[in-house]
Design a protein around this motif. Structure first.
Motif, PDB file in Angstrom:
ATOM      1  N   ASN A  88     -18.714  78.672 -63.070  1.00 42.62           N
ATOM      2  CA  ASN A  88     -20.154  78.891 -63.163  1.00 42.62           C
ATOM      3  C   ASN A  88     -20.925  77.799 -62.433  1.00 42.62           C
ATOM      4  OD1 ASN A  88     -18.640  79.986 -65.514  1.00 42.62           O
ATOM      5  ND2 ASN A  88     -20.592  80.910 -66.025  1.00 42.62           N
ATOM      6  N   ILE A  91     -20.450  78.163 -58.486  1.00 41.05           N
ATOM      7  CA  ILE A  91     -21.260  79.258 -57.942  1.00 41.05           C
ATOM      8  C   ILE A  91     -22.737  78.874 -57.935  1.00 41.05           C
ATOM      9  CG2 ILE A  91     -22.038  81.622 -58.359  1.00 41.05           C
ATOM     10  CD1 ILE A  91     -19.227  82.228 -59.400  1.00 41.05           C
ATOM     11  N   THR A 279     -14.747  83.596 -57.662  1.00 38.23           N
ATOM     12  CA  THR A 279     -15.405  83.804 -56.370  1.00 38.23           C
ATOM     13  C   THR A 279     -15.176  85.220 -55.845  1.00 38.23           C
ATOM     14  OG1 THR A 279     -13.457  82.729 -55.360  1.00 38.23           O
ATOM     15  CG2 THR A 279     -15.442  81.397 -55.644  1.00 38.23           C
ATOM     16  N   PHE A 282     -17.460  87.438 -57.821  1.00 38.50           N
ATOM     17  CA  PHE A 282     -18.854  87.199 -57.448  1.00 38.50           C
ATOM     18  C   PHE A 282     -19.161  87.807 -56.082  1.00 38.50           C
ATOM     19  CE2 PHE A 282     -22.325  84.550 -55.745  1.00 38.50           C
ATOM     20  CZ  PHE A 282     -23.248  84.728 -56.755  1.00 38.50           C
TER      21      PHE A 282
END
Length: 313
Positions: A88, A91, A279, A282
């Motif tokens: 978290n 990102i 990742t 995301f």
């Protein structure tokens, strides 16, 4: 319309779950494990303790269930190679740089296309065509190397990225060359299509009618030209935005941009499983959201599409 959006969101969630599941199990087919890099210096007992701490000693299916439970709680995992660093946090800190890179590229391409269309036969039109030719002829990493050699070093730094304390001039200095390098092919695409689309709209009868009504140039552009010219571009821009935002791995490494793409490559090389999963998930979410947003924008911009959705066709 609400029902249509909800259906798209459900499809998006199912797609993300499939991508996550495939990535999770494919990741474990990679040779070695996160402790392999330190196997020459760490005793075997220490390696086993690390595997137990990370849960790698459990069956893969059990690890998958545990990861899903943590994910539903908003926890995307903690880095194996950098203890205490969560996905978290990574990102949140690194994605803004990649996002800025992508947005600047898309906006630049659309602006060039509009300017070229309104100034057909003038210098800005020729510059846009020249950029389009470069974009389709030269790979982005080659273009980046050329910019570093012949342009960077004076006003533009060779490597680095802007910080929050910089002014507009400083941000431009650090972001101009990486943006051009990462988006040269995209700029070529946006500018060419936008130029052609605007020229088609300019030749329409309703533009002549709008002029005869006495509307100002700005009103004609806002009400008629942009609304109709942007529709064909939406299907091109949406996937390209996701591609630029998530796919600038090489450019970020060349210019030392602290982006998420560069960290993604490092995570794969270091077999940092939580970071790879975070990742990948995301990036997939960004791409899918862009595609869903494209469908929704179609309905907003084009009344014909909105009518067919409402009628359930």
């Amino acid at each position: 319309m609400v029902k249509y959006i909800l259906k798209k969101i459900v499809y998006m969630i199912v797609t993300l779950w499939i991508i996550l599941t495939a990535t999770f199990f494919l990741m474990y087919t990679m040779p070695g494990d996160p402790t392999q890099a330190s196997s020459k210096v760490l005793p075997e007992a220490v390696q086993e303790n690390l595997k137990a701490k990370w849960g790698l000693d459990k069956p893969v299916t059990e690890q998958y269930v545990i990861y899903l439970k943590n994910l539903f709680q908003g926890n995307m995992g903690e880095s194996y190679t950098t203890p205490g660093l969560t996905a978290n946090t990574v990102i949140g800190e690194r994605f803004p740089a990649s996002l800025r890179l992508g947005i600047q590229a898309v906006v630049l391409g659309i602006i060039l296309g509009v300017l070229a269309a309104f100034n057909r036969g003038k210098w800005i039109d020729f510059v846009t065509i020249f950029i389009a030719i470069l974009g389709v002829s030269i790979p982005s990493f080659v273009f980046a190397a050329l910019l570093q050699k012949y342009v960077a070093g004076g006003y533009f730094p060779i490597v680095g990225w802007s910080t929050s304390g910089m002014g507009i001039a400083g941000i431009f200095q650090y972001t101009a060359l990486p943006t051009l390098s990462a988006a040269i092919s995209g700029i070529a695409t946006y500018s060419r299509y936008m130029r052609s689309s605007v020229l088609d709209v300019l030749g329409s009868d309703y533009i002549l009618l709008a002029k005869s009504k006495g509307l100002s140039r700005f009103q004609i552009i806002r009400r008629h030209i942009m609304r109709n010219a942007i529709t064909p571009i939406i299907s091109i821009v949406a996937p390209q935005v996701a591609g630029i935002v998530t796919g600038s791995f090489v450019i970020e490494r060349i210019f030392s941009v602290p982006g998420l793409g560069r960290y993604y490559v490092d995570s794969v090389n270091g077999r940092d499983y939580p970071m790879i999963l975070a990742t990948t998930l995301f990036f997939s979410m960004i791409f899918i959201v862009c595609m869903v947003g494209m469908d929704i924008l179609y309905a907003i911009v084009d009344p014909r599409v909105r009518k067919s959705i409402i009628e359930g066709k």
